[in-house]
Enzyme design. Structure first.
Site, PDB file in Angstrom:
ATOM      1  N   ASP A 134       5.586   5.041  -5.040  1.00 41.08           N
ATOM      2  CA  ASP A 134       4.931   4.623  -3.796  1.00 41.08           C
ATOM      3  C   ASP A 134       3.562   5.303  -3.695  1.00 41.08           C
ATOM      4  OD1 ASP A 134       4.589   3.229  -1.430  1.00 41.08           O
ATOM      5  OD2 ASP A 134       5.697   4.677  -0.207  1.00 41.08           O
ATOM      6  N   LYS A 136      -0.006   5.481  -2.815  1.00 40.48           N
ATOM      7  CA  LYS A 136      -0.897   4.798  -1.878  1.00 40.48           C
ATOM      8  C   LYS A 136      -1.759   5.847  -1.185  1.00 40.48           C
ATOM      9  CE  LYS A 136       2.688   4.739   1.741  1.00 40.48           C
ATOM     10  NZ  LYS A 136       3.482   3.870   2.653  1.00 40.48           N
ATOM     11  N   ASN A 139      -0.376   8.692   1.025  1.00 34.15           N
ATOM     12  CA  ASN A 139       0.377   9.777   0.389  1.00 34.15           C
ATOM     13  C   ASN A 139      -0.503  10.703  -0.443  1.00 34.15           C
ATOM     14  OD1 ASN A 139       2.744   8.807   1.505  1.00 34.15           O
ATOM     15  ND2 ASN A 139       3.248   7.543  -0.276  1.00 34.15           N
ATOM     16  N   ASP A 152       5.028  12.802  -0.383  1.00 32.93           N
ATOM     17  CA  ASP A 152       6.008  11.774  -0.019  1.00 32.93           C
ATOM     18  C   ASP A 152       6.713  11.209  -1.245  1.00 32.93           C
ATOM     19  OD1 ASP A 152       7.631   9.961   1.185  1.00 32.93           O
ATOM     20  OD2 ASP A 152       6.066   9.008   2.389  1.00 32.93           O
ATOM     21  N   THR A 173       4.582  -0.456  -1.483  1.00 36.59           N
ATOM     22  CA  THR A 173       3.811  -0.878  -0.317  1.00 36.59           C
ATOM     23  C   THR A 173       2.900  -2.040  -0.702  1.00 36.59           C
ATOM     24  OG1 THR A 173       3.810   1.406   0.494  1.00 36.59           O
ATOM     25  CG2 THR A 173       2.166  -0.072   1.446  1.00 36.59           C
TER      26      THR A 173
END
Length: 280
Positions: A134, A136, A139, A152, A173
């Protein structure tokens, strides 16, 4: 509040709030340093998936300790009601906020300064057999010295070392998720390379490479994977940067660079400057 936590740290103001708890700035009288304390209310974890994420993240962060660009856990306290995790304090604006408040784009040297730290963190994860899954801007955090800290790891997965173990499950995401995740196929750690490539594209262009009017439209654009460099936006972006983007945001996973190969790309080595493009 856990008595052991209060005996070792002085809790200060609230600096963040999420679905399951609150993050406080805290001070260690022993070290003289400030940290962040994330207090998670276990009573709110009714979904087994949420409980799994909360339990898995500290274990993965402890496994990844030692990288200067990954959020470090310093202490864990638990009582009947709360789980308290003391981590590095990242009180600078995260990358999402920096992208939102920038003048549209970053210069290549500015982008390279951030990107090199991000891909170094990802490469460390992959060496340890962990995929973040994840990646992004939200994070990507920064501490008071402007050092990047990847955070995260609730969606992270251990895929093993020295073996071809594949991962499954739809995580990630919109804008940043790799197409092979959305297609439902097995995938490997190169999903993180795709996501990091999307972040670099946004830093240089000011817009994502794939988007739509809804999450579904965005996912369909990602699945098509038709990477473009609009001349109006990319006229001042170097050939080296575009070469790196093409090799990271590559739908063919077998041709997509690994995180280690990205670290050796001329654009990364030369920190966004523009020497002649070399073979990698």
């Amino acid at each position: 509040m856990c008595e052991r936590l209060k005996s070792e740290y002085q809790l200060c103001e609230e600096i963040g709030r999420g679905r399951f708890g609150v993050v406080y700035r805290c001070f260690s009288p022993i070290s003289g340093d400030y940290f962040a304390s994330k207090s998670i209310d276990k009573r709110l974890l009714s979904d087994p998936t949420d409980l799994d994420c909360i339990e898995k993240e500290p274990k993965i962060l402890q496994l990844l300790s030692g990288s200067p660009n990954i959020l470090q856990i310093h202490k864990i306290y638990e009582d009947d009601t709360f789980l308290h995790i003391v981590t590095d304090l990242c009180d600078g604006a995260d990358l999402f906020d920096r992208l939102s408040s920038s003048e549209g784009t970053f210069s290549e040297p500015e982008a390279a300064l951030i990107f090199e730290q991000l891909i170094s963190a990802i490469a460390h994860c992959h060496r340890m057999g962990v995929a973040h899954r994840d990646i992004k801007p939200d994070n990507v955090l920064f501490d008071s010295r402007n050092k990047l800290k990847l955070a995260d790891f609730g969606s992270a997965e251990w895929f093993g070392i020295g073996e071809e173990r594949k991962m499954t499950g739809i995580v990630g995401t919109p804008y940043y998720v790799a197409p092979e995740i959305l297609s439902g196929r097995d995938y490997n750690e190169k999903v993180d390379v795709w996501s990091a490539g999307v972040i670099l594209y946004i830093m240089l262009a000011g817009v994502p490479p794939f988007y739509g009017d809804s999450p579904t439209d965005t996912f369909e654009a990602v699945l098509r994977g038709n990477l473009r460099f609009p001349p109006r936006i990319f006229r001042s972006v170097s050939p080296e940067a575009k070469d790196l983007l093409k090799k990271m945001i590559c739908k063919d996973v077998s041709r997509r660079l690994s995180s280690e190969q990205v670290l050796r790309h001329p654009w990364v080595i030369n920190r966004g400057q523009s020497p002649s493009l070399a073979e990698i």
